[in-house]
Scaffold this motif. Structure first.
Motif, PDB file in Angstrom:
ATOM      1  N   UNK A  56      10.543 -27.449  22.799  1.00  0.00           N
ATOM      2  CA  UNK A  56       9.466 -27.675  21.844  1.00  0.00           C
ATOM      3  C   UNK A  56       8.757 -26.339  21.658  1.00  0.00           C
ATOM      4  N   UNK A  57       8.608 -25.921  20.403  1.00  0.00           N
ATOM      5  CA  UNK A  57       7.931 -24.669  20.119  1.00  0.00           C
ATOM      6  C   UNK A  57       6.734 -24.945  19.222  1.00  0.00           C
ATOM      7  N   UNK A  58       5.577 -24.451  19.664  1.00  0.00           N
ATOM      8  CA  UNK A  58       4.345 -24.568  18.890  1.00  0.00           C
ATOM      9  C   UNK A  58       3.905 -23.184  18.448  1.00  0.00           C
ATOM     10  N   UNK A  59       3.404 -23.102  17.222  1.00  0.00           N
ATOM     11  CA  UNK A  59       2.792 -21.871  16.722  1.00  0.00           C
ATOM     12  C   UNK A  59       1.330 -22.199  16.468  1.00  0.00           C
ATOM     13  N   UNK A  60       0.467 -21.553  17.221  1.00  0.00           N
ATOM     14  CA  UNK A  60      -0.978 -21.823  17.130  1.00  0.00           C
ATOM     15  C   UNK A  60      -1.276 -23.314  17.253  1.00  0.00           C
ATOM     16  N   UNK A  61      -0.535 -23.977  18.157  1.00  0.00           N
ATOM     17  CA  UNK A  61      -0.767 -25.389  18.423  1.00  0.00           C
ATOM     18  C   UNK A  61      -0.070 -26.354  17.489  1.00  0.00           C
ATOM     19  N   UNK A  62       0.692 -25.859  16.526  1.00  0.00           N
ATOM     20  CA  UNK A  62       1.401 -26.745  15.582  1.00  0.00           C
ATOM     21  C   UNK A  62       2.897 -26.677  15.836  1.00  0.00           C
ATOM     22  N   UNK A  63       3.528 -27.837  15.911  1.00  0.00           N
ATOM     23  CA  UNK A  63       4.964 -27.937  16.177  1.00  0.00           C
ATOM     24  C   UNK A  63       5.742 -27.316  15.014  1.00  0.00           C
ATOM     25  N   UNK A  64       6.705 -26.451  15.343  1.00  0.00           N
ATOM     26  CA  UNK A  64       7.471 -25.790  14.274  1.00  0.00           C
ATOM     27  C   UNK A  64       8.266 -26.771  13.434  1.00  0.00           C
ATOM     28  N   UNK A  65       8.530 -27.939  13.977  1.00  0.00           N
ATOM     29  CA  UNK A  65       9.225 -28.977  13.215  1.00  0.00           C
ATOM     30  C   UNK A  65       8.458 -29.324  11.941  1.00  0.00           C
ATOM     31  N   UNK A  66       7.136 -29.171  11.973  1.00  0.00           N
ATOM     32  CA  UNK A  66       6.286 -29.487  10.826  1.00  0.00           C
ATOM     33  C   UNK A  66       5.933 -28.252   9.995  1.00  0.00           C
ATOM     34  N   UNK A  67       6.438 -27.100  10.407  1.00  0.00           N
ATOM     35  CA  UNK A  67       6.095 -25.854   9.722  1.00  0.00           C
ATOM     36  C   UNK A  67       7.263 -25.224   8.964  1.00  0.00           C
ATOM     37  N   UNK A  68       8.456 -25.446   9.399  1.00  0.00           N
ATOM     38  CA  UNK A  68       9.607 -24.803   8.777  1.00  0.00           C
ATOM     39  C   UNK A  68      10.755 -24.598   9.744  1.00  0.00           C
ATOM     40  N   UNK A  69      10.636 -25.230  10.917  1.00  0.00           N
ATOM     41  CA  UNK A  69      11.701 -25.157  11.901  1.00  0.00           C
ATOM     42  C   UNK A  69      11.969 -23.735  12.357  1.00  0.00           C
ATOM     43  N   UNK A  70      13.236 -23.415  12.498  1.00  0.00           N
ATOM     44  CA  UNK A  70      13.635 -22.103  13.000  1.00  0.00           C
ATOM     45  C   UNK A  70      13.240 -20.982  12.035  1.00  0.00           C
ATOM     46  N   UNK A  71      12.995 -21.322  10.780  1.00  0.00           N
ATOM     47  CA  UNK A  71      12.614 -20.315   9.782  1.00  0.00           C
ATOM     48  C   UNK A  71      11.103 -20.197   9.594  1.00  0.00           C
ATOM     49  N   UNK A  72      10.322 -20.812  10.489  1.00  0.00           N
ATOM     50  CA  UNK A  72       8.861 -20.711  10.438  1.00  0.00           C
ATOM     51  C   UNK A  72       8.446 -19.244  10.490  1.00  0.00           C
TER      52      UNK A  72
END
Length: 91
Positions: free
Chosen positions: A58-74
């Motif tokens: 599970x990877x979060x960027x600034x507390x947001x799951x990358x799944x909801x941001x753009x996945x591996x291309x976030x």
């Protein structure tokens, strides 16, 4: 950019937190982390062909799951905090 590692991932990296050189997206970051910390981390971060994120991470960027941001291309900014957790099962 700040990268935080949790649970047994800390054993793979020998650290809890690191100021890591800026990478423009999660794909480049996971590849760079794999080059820095080795195959044990790579096997968790990426699929065997290296084209997507592993299912046990599970990877979060600034507390947001990358799944909801753009996945591996976030996309990432130099000021971002990336937190990396293993998926943990339990009851």
């Amino acid at each position: 950019m700040t990268v935080k590692f949790f649970a047994y991932l800390r054993e793979y990296t020998n650290c809890k937190i690191v100021d890591f050189p800026y990478q423009e997206d999660i794909r480049k970051l996971t590849q760079a982390l794999s080059e820095t910390y080795g195959n044990r981390l790579r096997e968790k971060l990426l699929t065997p062909d290296g084209t997507d994120l592993g299912e046990e991470i599970i990877i979060l960027v600034n507390g947001r799951h990358v799944e909801h941001l753009g996945g591996i291309d976030t996309k990432l900014l130099p000021t971002d905090t990336v937190s990396i957790f293993p998926v943990v099962a339990g009851g």
